[in-house]
Design a protein around this motif. Structure first.
Motif, PDB file in Angstrom:
ATOM      1  N   ILE A 123       0.983  -1.103  -0.008  1.00  0.00           N
ATOM      2  CA  ILE A 123       0.028  -0.092   0.084  1.00  0.00           C
ATOM      3  C   ILE A 123       0.892   1.199   0.186  1.00  0.00           C
ATOM      4  O   ILE A 123       0.631   2.236  -0.563  1.00  0.00           O
ATOM      5  N   GLY A 124       1.866   1.135   0.803  1.00  0.00           N
ATOM      6  CA  GLY A 124       2.658   2.433   0.976  1.00  0.00           C
ATOM      7  C   GLY A 124       3.604   2.754  -0.184  1.00  0.00           C
ATOM      8  O   GLY A 124       4.087   3.990  -0.210  1.00  0.00           O
ATOM      9  N   HIS A 125       3.771   1.863  -1.033  1.00  0.00           N
ATOM     10  CA  HIS A 125       4.660   2.166  -2.320  1.00  0.00           C
ATOM     11  C   HIS A 125       3.974   1.755  -3.510  1.00  0.00           C
ATOM     12  O   HIS A 125       3.693   2.583  -4.385  1.00  0.00           O
ATOM     13  N   ASP A 126       3.684   0.571  -3.710  1.00  0.00           N
ATOM     14  CA  ASP A 126       3.153  -0.056  -4.843  1.00  0.00           C
ATOM     15  C   ASP A 126       1.813   0.568  -5.499  1.00  0.00           C
ATOM     16  O   ASP A 126       1.552   0.376  -6.471  1.00  0.00           O
ATOM     17  N   ARG A 219      11.816   8.040  -2.484  1.00  0.00           N
ATOM     18  CA  ARG A 219      11.502   8.707  -1.108  1.00  0.00           C
ATOM     19  C   ARG A 219      10.434   7.715  -0.473  1.00  0.00           C
ATOM     20  O   ARG A 219      10.463   7.579   0.846  1.00  0.00           O
ATOM     21  N   MET A 220       9.432   7.786  -1.049  1.00  0.00           N
ATOM     22  CA  MET A 220       8.180   6.947  -0.917  1.00  0.00           C
ATOM     23  C   MET A 220       8.742   5.460  -0.458  1.00  0.00           C
ATOM     24  O   MET A 220       7.958   4.823   0.323  1.00  0.00           O
ATOM     25  N   ASP A 221       9.504   4.836  -1.485  1.00  0.00           N
ATOM     26  CA  ASP A 221       9.836   3.571  -1.183  1.00  0.00           C
ATOM     27  C   ASP A 221      10.735   3.385  -0.055  1.00  0.00           C
ATOM     28  O   ASP A 221      10.584   2.428   0.799  1.00  0.00           O
ATOM     29  N   ALA A 222      11.551   4.298   0.296  1.00  0.00           N
ATOM     30  CA  ALA A 222      12.626   4.178   1.613  1.00  0.00           C
ATOM     31  C   ALA A 222      11.664   4.531   2.612  1.00  0.00           C
ATOM     32  O   ALA A 222      11.770   3.794   3.849  1.00  0.00           O
ATOM     33  N   ALA A 224       8.513   3.640   3.199  1.00  0.00           N
ATOM     34  CA  ALA A 224       7.773   2.502   3.529  1.00  0.00           C
ATOM     35  C   ALA A 224       8.582   1.152   3.862  1.00  0.00           C
ATOM     36  O   ALA A 224       8.237   0.400   4.989  1.00  0.00           O
ATOM     37  N   GLY A 225       9.765   1.546   3.325  1.00  0.00           N
ATOM     38  CA  GLY A 225      10.834   0.233   4.059  1.00  0.00           C
ATOM     39  C   GLY A 225      11.230   0.445   5.460  1.00  0.00           C
ATOM     40  O   GLY A 225      11.301  -0.360   6.457  1.00  0.00           O
ATOM     41  N   LEU A 226      11.270   1.958   5.839  1.00  0.00           N
ATOM     42  CA  LEU A 226      11.385   2.247   7.394  1.00  0.00           C
ATOM     43  C   LEU A 226      10.392   1.636   8.212  1.00  0.00           C
ATOM     44  O   LEU A 226      10.653   1.330   9.445  1.00  0.00           O
ATOM     45  N   VAL A 227       9.219   1.902   7.621  1.00  0.00           N
ATOM     46  CA  VAL A 227       8.075   1.488   8.519  1.00  0.00           C
ATOM     47  C   VAL A 227       7.873  -0.141   8.679  1.00  0.00           C
ATOM     48  O   VAL A 227       7.594  -0.708   9.694  1.00  0.00           O
ATOM     49  N   GLY A 228       8.370  -0.399   7.593  1.00  0.00           N
ATOM     50  CA  GLY A 228       8.291  -2.017   7.551  1.00  0.00           C
ATOM     51  C   GLY A 228       9.255  -2.389   8.466  1.00  0.00           C
ATOM     52  O   GLY A 228       8.959  -3.708   9.132  1.00  0.00           O
ATOM     53  N   ARG A 229      10.323  -2.083   8.568  1.00  0.00           N
ATOM     54  CA  ARG A 229      11.328  -2.563   9.755  1.00  0.00           C
ATOM     55  C   ARG A 229      11.029  -2.429  10.994  1.00  0.00           C
ATOM     56  O   ARG A 229      11.099  -3.345  11.985  1.00  0.00           O
ATOM     57  N   PHE A 230      10.138  -1.401  11.164  1.00  0.00           N
ATOM     58  CA  PHE A 230       9.639  -1.186  12.816  1.00  0.00           C
ATOM     59  C   PHE A 230       8.609  -2.099  12.895  1.00  0.00           C
ATOM     60  O   PHE A 230       8.437  -2.742  14.082  1.00  0.00           O
ATOM     61  N   LEU A 231       7.662  -2.329  11.945  1.00  0.00           N
ATOM     62  CA  LEU A 231       6.588  -3.339  12.075  1.00  0.00           C
ATOM     63  C   LEU A 231       7.176  -4.821  12.398  1.00  0.00           C
ATOM     64  O   LEU A 231       6.636  -5.651  12.920  1.00  0.00           O
TER      65      LEU A 231
END
Length: 236
Positions: A123-126, A219-222, A224-231
């Motif tokens: 959702i956050g990138h694709d 930047r959107m990709d990065a 979403a990746g940061l949020v994914g690491r927290f999750l």
């Protein structure tokens, strides 16, 4: 002909799938290839459930513009399928997907976290990219897709509630102070979907300036990746 397959979509950049039925077939193949406890397999099952539900709604005529929904669903799925293909080949998938592939076998990460991390990446990138891809495919603009975007989003919200209920450990295993409660409550599909729609509109406006569009996407990709690491913070 099955109405799920009647709207064939011209192959995109990935060239992997052309209709919703083909998307479902590929996801079912992944399910057969991966053990159920694998983190990517957990997300794949969630996504398969969502896609099957969208396919049934298309077949039932529940959407006003079935061609638009089919195109959006296929373009959306292409990004996930491409991320899997990239990871399997040993290359680096987009940043938003890397945490899920890196942590997929971590014993301290729970199934709900894998599901949310995958949904966040998608959702956050694709999704924003898929809206732009669909507009190019159908020769339209984002406002033309808003109604179907919202209707699919409403279905996703209902399914997310079911997913949380199915994957959240029972009360005998989950204490009030358990970090999983806080991680699960900190991320919102509704807010992610709203942000994705805004990002799609921005990318559409920037399509005539490719360097800026790519910078925005990266930047959107990065993010979403940061949020994914927290999750995916280990919770046990």
């Amino acid at each position: 002909m099955d109405r799920i397959e009647q709207f064939a979509i011209p192959a995109g950049a990935a060239g992997a799938v052309t209709d919703v039925g083909a998307v479902i077939e590929r996801m079912r193949a992944f399910r057969s290839d991966w053990p159920p406890e694998d983190g990517v397999a957990v997300f794949n099952q969630v996504y398969l459930t969502v896609t099957e539900a969208v396919g049934r709604h298309i077949a039932d005529g529940a959407f006003t513009d079935q061609e638009a929904v089919s195109a959006l669903d296929v373009r959306f799925a292409e990004h996930y399928l491409a991320a899997v293909d990239t990871a399997v080949s040993g290359d680096r998938p987009p940043e938003c997907w890397r945490p899920l592939f890196q942590y997929r076998r971590h014993p301290g990460v729970r199934p709900l976290q894998f599901a949310l991390a995958g949904i966040n990446a998608h959702i956050g990138h694709d999704l924003a990219l898929a809206v732009v891809d669909t507009c190019r495919t159908l020769d339209c603009s984002p406002p033309d897709l808003k109604e179907e975007f919202d209707r699919v989003g409403d279905l996703l919200v209902l399914l997310e509630e079911q997913i949380r209920e199915d994957l959240m450990p029972g009360p005998d295993l989950l204490q009030v102070a358990d970090p999983l409660i806080h991680l699960a409550g900190a991320w919102s599909l509704e807010r992610a979907r709203e942000a994705s729609w805004s990002a799609a509109r921005m990318l559409w406006q920037l399509r005539g300036v490719p360097p800026l569009a790519e910078e925005f996407r990266a930047r959107m990709d990065a993010g979403a990746g940061l949020v994914g690491r927290f999750l995916l913070t280990p919770c046990r």
